[in-house]
Design a protein around this motif. Sequence first.
Motif, PDB file in Angstrom:
ATOM      1  N   LYS A  25       2.701  19.147  -7.378  1.00  0.00           N
ATOM      2  CA  LYS A  25       3.165  19.321  -6.005  1.00  0.00           C
ATOM      3  C   LYS A  25       2.522  18.277  -5.080  1.00  0.00           C
ATOM      4  CE  LYS A  25       3.255  22.741  -2.304  1.00  0.00           C
ATOM      5  NZ  LYS A  25       2.842  24.080  -1.893  1.00  0.00           N
ATOM      6  N   ASP A  26       1.211  18.071  -5.230  1.00  0.00           N
ATOM      7  CA  ASP A  26       0.512  17.068  -4.418  1.00  0.00           C
ATOM      8  C   ASP A  26       1.059  15.670  -4.678  1.00  0.00           C
ATOM      9  OD1 ASP A  26      -1.108  19.036  -3.353  1.00  0.00           O
ATOM     10  OD2 ASP A  26      -2.809  18.600  -4.675  1.00  0.00           O
ATOM     11  N   MET A  27       1.249  15.342  -5.940  1.00  0.00           N
ATOM     12  CA  MET A  27       1.744  14.016  -6.293  1.00  0.00           C
ATOM     13  C   MET A  27       3.179  13.823  -5.805  1.00  0.00           C
ATOM     14  SD  MET A  27      -0.023  13.348 -10.000  1.00  0.00           S
ATOM     15  CE  MET A  27       0.474  14.882 -10.752  1.00  0.00           C
ATOM     16  N   ALA A  28       3.996  14.856  -5.898  1.00  0.00           N
ATOM     17  CA  ALA A  28       5.379  14.764  -5.425  1.00  0.00           C
ATOM     18  C   ALA A  28       5.419  14.536  -3.913  1.00  0.00           C
ATOM     19  CB  ALA A  28       6.151  16.024  -5.799  1.00  0.00           C
ATOM     20  N   LEU A  29       4.524  15.192  -3.190  1.00  0.00           N
ATOM     21  CA  LEU A  29       4.449  15.005  -1.739  1.00  0.00           C
ATOM     22  C   LEU A  29       4.129  13.545  -1.402  1.00  0.00           C
ATOM     23  CD1 LEU A  29       4.286  16.181   1.189  1.00  0.00           C
ATOM     24  CD2 LEU A  29       1.850  16.503   0.737  1.00  0.00           C
ATOM     25  N   ALA A  30       3.145  12.989  -2.075  1.00  0.00           N
ATOM     26  CA  ALA A  30       2.771  11.597  -1.821  1.00  0.00           C
ATOM     27  C   ALA A  30       3.900  10.643  -2.201  1.00  0.00           C
ATOM     28  CB  ALA A  30       1.493  11.244  -2.591  1.00  0.00           C
ATOM     29  N   LEU A  31       4.564  10.899  -3.326  1.00  0.00           N
ATOM     30  CA  LEU A  31       5.682  10.047  -3.749  1.00  0.00           C
ATOM     31  C   LEU A  31       6.826  10.112  -2.748  1.00  0.00           C
ATOM     32  CD1 LEU A  31       5.723  10.712  -7.576  1.00  0.00           C
ATOM     33  CD2 LEU A  31       5.181   8.545  -6.446  1.00  0.00           C
ATOM     34  N   LYS A  32       7.081  11.288  -2.222  1.00  0.00           N
ATOM     35  CA  LYS A  32       8.153  11.450  -1.242  1.00  0.00           C
ATOM     36  C   LYS A  32       7.855  10.623   0.010  1.00  0.00           C
ATOM     37  CE  LYS A  32      10.411  14.922   1.600  1.00  0.00           C
ATOM     38  NZ  LYS A  32      10.384  16.309   2.042  1.00  0.00           N
ATOM     39  N   HIS A  33       6.616  10.698   0.477  1.00  0.00           N
ATOM     40  CA  HIS A  33       6.235   9.952   1.672  1.00  0.00           C
ATOM     41  C   HIS A  33       6.185   8.452   1.401  1.00  0.00           C
ATOM     42  CE1 HIS A  33       5.529  13.127   4.563  1.00  0.00           C
ATOM     43  NE2 HIS A  33       5.074  13.845   3.560  1.00  0.00           N
ATOM     44  N   ARG A  34       5.852   8.073   0.180  1.00  0.00           N
ATOM     45  CA  ARG A  34       5.822   6.652  -0.152  1.00  0.00           C
ATOM     46  C   ARG A  34       7.214   6.049  -0.038  1.00  0.00           C
ATOM     47  NH1 ARG A  34       4.171   4.101  -5.819  1.00  0.00           N
ATOM     48  NH2 ARG A  34       6.121   5.065  -6.361  1.00  0.00           N
ATOM     49  N   GLN A  35       8.221   6.808  -0.431  1.00  0.00           N
ATOM     50  CA  GLN A  35       9.585   6.301  -0.348  1.00  0.00           C
ATOM     51  C   GLN A  35       9.991   6.054   1.097  1.00  0.00           C
ATOM     52  OE1 GLN A  35      12.156   8.907  -2.622  1.00  0.00           O
ATOM     53  NE2 GLN A  35      12.125   7.415  -4.273  1.00  0.00           N
ATOM     54  N   SER A  36       9.567   6.914   1.998  1.00  0.00           N
ATOM     55  CA  SER A  36       9.960   6.739   3.398  1.00  0.00           C
ATOM     56  C   SER A  36       9.024   5.786   4.147  1.00  0.00           C
ATOM     57  CB  SER A  36      10.031   8.086   4.106  1.00  0.00           C
ATOM     58  OG  SER A  36       8.763   8.702   4.133  1.00  0.00           O
ATOM     59  N   ASP A  37       7.748   5.756   3.790  1.00  0.00           N
ATOM     60  CA  ASP A  37       6.766   4.933   4.498  1.00  0.00           C
ATOM     61  C   ASP A  37       6.484   3.602   3.809  1.00  0.00           C
ATOM     62  OD1 ASP A  37       6.556   7.096   6.182  1.00  0.00           O
ATOM     63  OD2 ASP A  37       4.667   7.803   5.345  1.00  0.00           O
ATOM     64  N   ASN A  38       6.843   3.493   2.534  1.00  0.00           N
ATOM     65  CA  ASN A  38       6.591   2.293   1.728  1.00  0.00           C
ATOM     66  C   ASN A  38       5.108   1.916   1.715  1.00  0.00           C
ATOM     67  OD1 ASN A  38       7.479   0.343  -0.057  1.00  0.00           O
ATOM     68  ND2 ASN A  38       7.827  -1.161   1.538  1.00  0.00           N
ATOM     69  N   GLU A  39       4.251   2.912   1.593  1.00  0.00           N
ATOM     70  CA  GLU A  39       2.803   2.722   1.549  1.00  0.00           C
ATOM     71  C   GLU A  39       2.315   2.835   0.106  1.00  0.00           C
ATOM     72  OE1 GLU A  39       0.548   2.231   4.085  1.00  0.00           O
ATOM     73  OE2 GLU A  39       2.169   2.097   5.538  1.00  0.00           O
ATOM     74  N   PRO A  40       1.164   2.230  -0.199  1.00  0.00           N
ATOM     75  CA  PRO A  40       0.581   2.387  -1.542  1.00  0.00           C
ATOM     76  C   PRO A  40       0.226   3.856  -1.803  1.00  0.00           C
ATOM     77  CG  PRO A  40      -0.493   0.610  -0.336  1.00  0.00           C
ATOM     78  CD  PRO A  40       0.389   1.331   0.638  1.00  0.00           C
ATOM     79  N   LEU A  41       0.541   4.311  -2.988  1.00  0.00           N
ATOM     80  CA  LEU A  41       0.319   5.711  -3.348  1.00  0.00           C
ATOM     81  C   LEU A  41      -1.131   6.159  -3.149  1.00  0.00           C
ATOM     82  CD1 LEU A  41       1.595   8.302  -4.412  1.00  0.00           C
ATOM     83  CD2 LEU A  41       1.198   7.455  -6.727  1.00  0.00           C
ATOM     84  N   PRO A  42      -2.140   5.385  -3.580  1.00  0.00           N
ATOM     85  CA  PRO A  42      -3.524   5.847  -3.370  1.00  0.00           C
ATOM     86  C   PRO A  42      -3.856   6.087  -1.895  1.00  0.00           C
ATOM     87  CG  PRO A  42      -3.494   4.064  -4.949  1.00  0.00           C
ATOM     88  CD  PRO A  42      -2.104   4.151  -4.375  1.00  0.00           C
ATOM     89  N   MET A  43      -3.356   5.230  -1.020  1.00  0.00           N
ATOM     90  CA  MET A  43      -3.645   5.401   0.407  1.00  0.00           C
ATOM     91  C   MET A  43      -2.947   6.637   0.965  1.00  0.00           C
ATOM     92  SD  MET A  43      -5.841   3.189   0.886  1.00  0.00           S
ATOM     93  CE  MET A  43      -6.093   3.541   2.604  1.00  0.00           C
ATOM     94  N   LEU A  44      -1.739   6.895   0.506  1.00  0.00           N
ATOM     95  CA  LEU A  44      -1.043   8.107   0.953  1.00  0.00           C
ATOM     96  C   LEU A  44      -1.773   9.358   0.503  1.00  0.00           C
ATOM     97  CD1 LEU A  44       2.682   7.146   0.434  1.00  0.00           C
ATOM     98  CD2 LEU A  44       1.555   7.657   2.602  1.00  0.00           C
ATOM     99  N   LEU A  45      -2.260   9.349  -0.722  1.00  0.00           N
ATOM    100  CA  LEU A  45      -3.017  10.502  -1.220  1.00  0.00           C
ATOM    101  C   LEU A  45      -4.235  10.757  -0.346  1.00  0.00           C
ATOM    102  CD1 LEU A  45      -2.842   9.704  -5.025  1.00  0.00           C
ATOM    103  CD2 LEU A  45      -1.755  11.657  -3.902  1.00  0.00           C
ATOM    104  N   TRP A  46      -4.915   9.681   0.054  1.00  0.00           N
ATOM    105  CA  TRP A  46      -6.091   9.823   0.902  1.00  0.00           C
ATOM    106  C   TRP A  46      -5.718  10.229   2.323  1.00  0.00           C
ATOM    107  CZ3 TRP A  46      -7.968   6.472   4.900  1.00  0.00           C
ATOM    108  CH2 TRP A  46      -9.234   6.828   5.356  1.00  0.00           C
ATOM    109  N   GLN A  47      -4.680   9.597   2.882  1.00  0.00           N
ATOM    110  CA  GLN A  47      -4.275   9.899   4.257  1.00  0.00           C
ATOM    111  C   GLN A  47      -3.858  11.355   4.426  1.00  0.00           C
ATOM    112  OE1 GLN A  47      -1.233   6.963   4.881  1.00  0.00           O
ATOM    113  NE2 GLN A  47      -2.664   5.481   5.728  1.00  0.00           N
ATOM    114  N   TYR A  48      -3.232  11.915   3.400  1.00  0.00           N
ATOM    115  CA  TYR A  48      -2.784  13.300   3.479  1.00  0.00           C
ATOM    116  C   TYR A  48      -3.847  14.286   2.995  1.00  0.00           C
ATOM    117  CZ  TYR A  48       1.801  11.829   4.943  1.00  0.00           C
ATOM    118  OH  TYR A  48       2.840  11.298   5.677  1.00  0.00           O
ATOM    119  N   GLY A  49      -5.046  13.793   2.730  1.00  0.00           N
ATOM    120  CA  GLY A  49      -6.143  14.669   2.354  1.00  0.00           C
ATOM    121  C   GLY A  49      -6.036  15.231   0.950  1.00  0.00           C
ATOM    122  N   LEU A  50      -5.268  14.578   0.096  1.00  0.00           N
ATOM    123  CA  LEU A  50      -5.087  15.059  -1.268  1.00  0.00           C
ATOM    124  C   LEU A  50      -6.189  14.558  -2.196  1.00  0.00           C
ATOM    125  CD1 LEU A  50      -1.224  14.594  -1.429  1.00  0.00           C
ATOM    126  CD2 LEU A  50      -2.496  16.703  -0.969  1.00  0.00           C
TER     127      LEU A  50
END
Length: 67
Positions: A25-50
């Motif tokens: 679920k956490d990884m899917a959330l980050a992947l979903k946001h990566r598609q819309s934000d085009n950000e690196p996955l590790p940074m999205l995981l950190w930004q969302y507190g995952l």
Amino acid sequence: MIIQTSSKDMELLNFLHDELELTEKDMALALKHRQSDNEPLPMLLWQYGLVDLEQLEQILDWLYKEI
């Protein structure tokens, strides 16, 4: 929604699940946001507190070794 991932992304997702014990679920959330934000996955995981800073460092170290 179907989220497409490359084989390198799949290796990273396996690392996140196996080593850092992130949920699908956490990884899917980050992947979903990566598609819309085009950000690196590790940074999205950190930004969302995952992941915390220590885990982010582990991810970046793993990525560096995979280059």
